[in-house]
Scaffold this active site. Sequence first.
Site, mmCIF file in Angstrom:
data_model
loop_
_atom_site.group_PDB
_atom_site.id
_atom_site.type_symbol
_atom_site.label_atom_id
_atom_site.label_comp_id
_atom_site.label_asym_id
_atom_site.label_seq_id
_atom_site.Cartn_x
_atom_site.Cartn_y
_atom_site.Cartn_z
ATOM 1 N N HIS A 70 0.825 -1.212 0.000
ATOM 2 C CA HIS A 70 0.000 0.000 0.000
ATOM 3 C C HIS A 70 0.856 1.259 0.000
ATOM 4 O O HIS A 70 0.414 2.303 -0.482
ATOM 5 C CB HIS A 70 -0.945 -0.009 1.200
ATOM 6 N N ASP A 71 2.056 1.169 0.525
ATOM 7 C CA ASP A 71 2.968 2.312 0.479
ATOM 8 C C ASP A 71 3.442 2.555 -0.948
ATOM 9 O O ASP A 71 3.382 3.675 -1.459
ATOM 10 C CB ASP A 71 4.161 2.060 1.398
ATOM 11 N N GLY A 76 4.905 6.068 -4.771
ATOM 12 C CA GLY A 76 6.111 5.252 -4.709
ATOM 13 C C GLY A 76 6.414 4.820 -3.283
ATOM 14 O O GLY A 76 5.713 5.174 -2.338
ATOM 15 N N ASP A 78 7.765 5.399 -0.292
ATOM 16 C CA ASP A 78 8.320 6.576 0.387
ATOM 17 C C ASP A 78 7.853 6.719 1.828
ATOM 18 O O ASP A 78 8.048 7.761 2.453
ATOM 19 C CB ASP A 78 7.966 7.847 -0.384
ATOM 20 N N PRO A 167 -5.822 -1.361 -5.692
ATOM 21 C CA PRO A 167 -6.874 -2.297 -6.093
ATOM 22 C C PRO A 167 -7.788 -2.611 -4.913
ATOM 23 O O PRO A 167 -7.358 -2.592 -3.759
ATOM 24 C CB PRO A 167 -6.096 -3.544 -6.526
ATOM 25 N N HIS A 197 -1.434 -13.201 -0.943
ATOM 26 C CA HIS A 197 -2.683 -13.475 -0.236
ATOM 27 C C HIS A 197 -2.690 -14.876 0.362
ATOM 28 O O HIS A 197 -3.579 -15.201 1.152
ATOM 29 C CB HIS A 197 -3.876 -13.314 -1.184
ATOM 30 N N THR A 198 -1.712 -15.682 0.012
ATOM 31 C CA THR A 198 -1.627 -17.024 0.580
ATOM 32 C C THR A 198 -1.470 -16.996 2.092
ATOM 33 O O THR A 198 -1.740 -17.988 2.765
ATOM 34 C CB THR A 198 -0.466 -17.811 -0.069
ATOM 35 N N THR A 254 -3.520 -23.647 3.796
ATOM 36 C CA THR A 254 -2.283 -23.423 4.567
ATOM 37 C C THR A 254 -2.173 -21.927 4.872
ATOM 38 O O THR A 254 -1.315 -21.235 4.312
ATOM 39 C CB THR A 254 -1.045 -23.904 3.781
ATOM 40 N N ASP A 259 3.089 -20.315 0.400
ATOM 41 C CA ASP A 259 3.250 -21.338 -0.627
ATOM 42 C C ASP A 259 2.359 -20.982 -1.816
ATOM 43 O O ASP A 259 1.849 -19.868 -1.902
ATOM 44 C CB ASP A 259 2.922 -22.732 -0.072
#
EC number: 1.11.1.7
Length: 336
Positions: A70-71, A76, A78, A167, A197-198, A254, A259
Amino acid sequence: MMRLLFVFFMVHTIFIPCFSFDTPGKDLPLTLDYYKSTCPTVFDVIKKEMECIVKEDPRNAAIIIRLHFHDCFVQGCDGSVLLDETETLQGEKKASPNINSLKGYKIVDRIKNIIESECPGVVSCADLLTIGARDATILVGGPYWDVPVGRKDSKTASYELATTNLPTPEEGLISIIAKFYSQGLSVEDMVALIGAHTIGKAQCRNFRSRIYGDFQVTSALNPVSETYLASLREICPASSGEGDSNVTAIDNVTPNLFDNSIYHTLLRGEGLLNSDQEMYTSLFGIQTRRIVSKYAEDPVAFFEQFSKSMVKMGNILNSESLADGEVRRNCRFVNT
């Protein structure tokens, strides 16, 4: 089919950004040994603290990776995402993609305080977050990559860009591709980076429409999917406002291990977030479907690309911060 190909092509041609970032691929003022003489212990300090933090709660790994993402997507990499709201500065923390999802600010404070005690005024918050995201990934089983450093902290933040650049969980594939492309990131980068997101979790408000919408269609409601869907609906009631902050793992197989399981979930049509499942089932997912299948079959390929894409994302720099940035003493506030 030709119409689908035309629309997909247009995504890559129309949404060309006009921004002053140094996007991946240019000559960048980042080096692996930037702190060699000024703060040689910085990597060890961050690694040690991240080990403790992830041991306390494995979810903290995903929290730090998400903060870094998100940064970098706003002005950029920063450190702007870390800035608190003040009378003279509107921060990014209350922007809609951040307010109910980002945490980990106290983790950054904890590490920053230790670094400042050893090397005052030397290591930027942006670098801290970038290194921390790498270490977080490793600590839950993910790949290693070298982290170039030398970023500066911005003196500004952008609520507006945080609202538009990031997004969202319910977004369609074409829009998400455009947002990654505007940061200089390819479709391959996008599919690999979303693989983080795993180890993540999501709030009910971000997957309610999915589990009461097309989940039944994409999963074909096999017996296992029916059981999974029923458990999700127990966590997340249909009525908006009820149980909005209830959470569950995005990868239900998991959840604490980095993974390629998330891609198998998408192949089964069981993606928790619409934005994830779109990569495999969208009519416009000609390229993304192939990449998802590749990463599901080959975890080594996923790890290799994830490492490359994290470096590439970490190299999205703000020209203004490079020229006029600072090293914040407190990551929450601009130096005075």
